[in-house]
Motif scaffolding. Structure first.
Motif, PDB file in Angstrom:
ATOM      1  N   SER A  84       0.712  -1.111   0.085  1.00 14.60           N
ATOM      2  CA  SER A  84      -0.291   0.103   0.049  1.00 14.60           C
ATOM      3  C   SER A  84       1.025   1.129  -0.083  1.00 14.60           C
ATOM      4  N   VAL A  85       0.269   2.398  -0.583  1.00 16.58           N
ATOM      5  CA  VAL A  85       1.281   3.632  -0.828  1.00 16.58           C
ATOM      6  C   VAL A  85       0.282   4.695  -0.496  1.00 16.58           C
ATOM      7  N   PRO A  86       0.951   5.768  -0.041  1.00 17.94           N
ATOM      8  CA  PRO A  86      -0.282   6.802   0.226  1.00 17.94           C
ATOM      9  C   PRO A  86      -0.569   7.670  -1.154  1.00 17.94           C
ATOM     10  N   GLY A  87       0.203   7.372  -2.384  1.00 15.26           N
ATOM     11  CA  GLY A  87      -0.195   7.879  -3.504  1.00 15.26           C
ATOM     12  C   GLY A  87      -0.820   7.163  -4.529  1.00 15.26           C
ATOM     13  N   TYR A  88      -0.142   6.594  -5.571  1.00 17.36           N
ATOM     14  CA  TYR A  88      -0.619   5.947  -6.690  1.00 17.36           C
ATOM     15  C   TYR A  88       0.487   5.272  -7.438  1.00 17.36           C
ATOM     16  N   TYR A  89       0.191   4.174  -8.276  1.00 17.77           N
ATOM     17  CA  TYR A  89       0.998   3.424  -9.026  1.00 17.77           C
ATOM     18  C   TYR A  89       1.179   3.954 -10.473  1.00 17.77           C
ATOM     19  N   GLU A  90       2.418   4.159 -10.630  1.00 16.69           N
ATOM     20  CA  GLU A  90       2.570   4.586 -12.133  1.00 16.69           C
ATOM     21  C   GLU A  90       3.501   3.627 -13.092  1.00 16.69           C
ATOM     22  N   VAL A  91       3.059   3.293 -14.361  1.00 19.66           N
ATOM     23  CA  VAL A  91       3.912   2.464 -15.038  1.00 19.66           C
ATOM     24  C   VAL A  91       4.688   3.243 -16.413  1.00 19.66           C
ATOM     25  N   TRP A  92       5.967   2.651 -16.267  1.00 21.40           N
ATOM     26  CA  TRP A  92       7.004   3.430 -17.191  1.00 21.40           C
ATOM     27  C   TRP A  92       7.501   2.323 -17.960  1.00 21.40           C
ATOM     28  N   SER A 101       6.330   7.831 -19.033  1.00 21.11           N
ATOM     29  CA  SER A 101       5.256   7.273 -18.312  1.00 21.11           C
ATOM     30  C   SER A 101       4.009   6.822 -19.543  1.00 21.11           C
ATOM     31  N   ILE A 102       3.606   5.653 -19.321  1.00 21.82           N
ATOM     32  CA  ILE A 102       2.559   5.048 -20.168  1.00 21.82           C
ATOM     33  C   ILE A 102       1.089   5.182 -19.581  1.00 21.82           C
ATOM     34  N   GLY A 103       0.950   5.402 -17.961  1.00 21.70           N
ATOM     35  CA  GLY A 103      -0.284   5.398 -17.482  1.00 21.70           C
ATOM     36  C   GLY A 103      -0.260   5.113 -15.996  1.00 21.70           C
ATOM     37  N   THR A 104      -1.327   5.026 -15.600  1.00 26.99           N
ATOM     38  CA  THR A 104      -1.488   4.645 -13.855  1.00 26.99           C
ATOM     39  C   THR A 104      -2.290   3.303 -13.610  1.00 26.99           C
ATOM     40  N   LEU A 105      -2.054   2.918 -12.625  1.00 30.55           N
ATOM     41  CA  LEU A 105      -2.735   1.675 -12.236  1.00 30.55           C
ATOM     42  C   LEU A 105      -4.040   1.959 -11.431  1.00 30.55           C
ATOM     43  N   ARG A 116       7.858  13.768 -12.975  1.00 32.24           N
ATOM     44  CA  ARG A 116       8.992  12.706 -13.065  1.00 32.24           C
ATOM     45  C   ARG A 116       9.202  11.461 -12.273  1.00 32.24           C
ATOM     46  N   HIS A 117       9.691  10.477 -12.527  1.00 31.93           N
ATOM     47  CA  HIS A 117       9.846   9.528 -11.656  1.00 31.93           C
ATOM     48  C   HIS A 117      10.250   9.446 -10.245  1.00 31.93           C
ATOM     49  N   SER A 118       9.377   9.025  -9.377  1.00 32.85           N
ATOM     50  CA  SER A 118       9.672   9.265  -7.843  1.00 32.85           C
ATOM     51  C   SER A 118      11.219   8.626  -7.551  1.00 32.85           C
ATOM     52  N   GLY A 119      11.572   7.555  -8.235  1.00 31.58           N
ATOM     53  CA  GLY A 119      12.727   6.966  -7.601  1.00 31.58           C
ATOM     54  C   GLY A 119      12.452   5.725  -6.859  1.00 31.58           C
ATOM     55  N   ASP A 120      11.103   5.645  -6.640  1.00 32.78           N
ATOM     56  CA  ASP A 120      10.587   4.398  -5.834  1.00 32.78           C
ATOM     57  C   ASP A 120       9.945   3.343  -6.503  1.00 32.78           C
ATOM     58  N   ASP A 179       8.449  -0.964 -15.892  1.00 29.79           N
ATOM     59  CA  ASP A 179       8.641  -0.328 -14.270  1.00 29.79           C
ATOM     60  C   ASP A 179       7.333   0.059 -13.742  1.00 29.79           C
ATOM     61  N   VAL A 180       6.958  -0.480 -12.508  1.00 30.29           N
ATOM     62  CA  VAL A 180       5.919   0.293 -11.789  1.00 30.29           C
ATOM     63  C   VAL A 180       6.278   0.836 -10.324  1.00 30.29           C
ATOM     64  N   SER A 181       5.997   2.004 -10.286  1.00 34.24           N
ATOM     65  CA  SER A 181       6.448   2.790  -9.301  1.00 34.24           C
ATOM     66  C   SER A 181       5.492   3.588  -8.456  1.00 34.24           C
TER      67      SER A 181
END
Length: 267
Positions: free
Chosen positions: A197-205, A216-220, A254-258, A243-245
């Protein structure tokens, strides 16, 4: 014991006429004729069941070829070709046509003529044609059972052109995993499981592992599956890492690095 003529059994099964006293007595004592009549009645019944169906598919071509072959074979045993006398509807002569090939011609009889000829006066090729038509009805019923108009059309299986297993990356719990599949129609199907679980959201790269350039190609969403459109003419040989961040709602594109999951496309 002499059995009832097959042609006569055909018309009894189709309800063209009723059995006389002698035929009824014979059917009561002859198991062979009873079995044959019951079989023909089942075939006729199947044909009757299709009357309420709309938009029936055409029977396969081999069915019609079989009907034509049976009719022609039966016609060989009939009398010479008959000709109609001009001006006399329904009247025939038995004079042969010189040089004419004997070919069957199906004539639709009105109910009055059928009743007068119900006692076995039908030619063998006509009875064969009726039997073959009943068999064709069975073929149609078999086709309809597969292609009913109210059945949903089968969903085509998507063509996969590249895929990648996704594994936990960095400090992500090892139970996290997923799969990425690039479809021929230009979409990326992503399936994930056990993401933390994350406080934000998941993004796909997509990432170029040589230059580490990414986009980025979108979010989950909240589910475990997502179908994301890929940019036209994307170079998946260069941008081969999925990559799923975990991202924050901070207006930073930009990518969070996480990174949580990563995998390399092959195929």
């Amino acid at each position: 014991m002499q059995h009832l003529d097959h042609d006569r059994l055909v018309f009894l099964a189709l309800g063209e006429s009723e059995a006389d006293n002698g035929e009824s007595t014979h059917l009561g004592t002859c198991a062979h004729c009873r079995t044959e009549l019951a079989t023909l009645e089942r075939v006729a019944g199947l044909g009757t069941e299709t009357r309420g169906l709309a938009d029936l598919p055409d029977p396969p071509e081999h069915v019609w070829q079989g009907i034509e072959a049976q009719v022609r074979a039966a016609e060989v045993d009939t009398s010479p070709a008959e000709t109609r006398v001009p001006g006399q509807a329904g009247t025939r002569t038995a004079e042969p046509i010189p040089g004419a090939a004997a070919r069957p011609t199906v004539t639709r009889l009105d109910p009055a003529r059928r009743s007068r000829r119900g006692g076995g006066g039908w030619s063998r090729w006509a009875a064969t044609a009726v039997t073959a038509a009943a068999a064709a009805a069975v073929g149609v019923v078999g086709t309809v059972s597969v292609l009913r108009p109210d059945d949903p059309a089968p969903t085509p299986t998507p063509v996969v052109v590249a895929s990648a297993p996704l594994a936990a990356y960095g400090a992500t719990p090892p139970a996290a995993k997923g799969d990425a599949r690039v479809l021929q129609d230009g979409q990326l199907h992503l399936h994930v499981a056990n993401l933390p679980s994350v406080p934000g959201y998941y993004e796909v790269w997509l990432i170029n592992p040589t230059t580490m350039e990414m986009f980025s190609i979108g979010t989950l969403g909240g589910g475990s599956d997502a179908l994301l459109p890929l940019p036209p003419n994307v170079d998946l040989k260069s941008y081969s890492v999925v990559d799923v961040s975990a991202e924050q709602y901070d207006n930073n594109t930009r990518h969070s690095g996480d990174s949580l999951l990563r995998g390399s496309l092959t195929g």
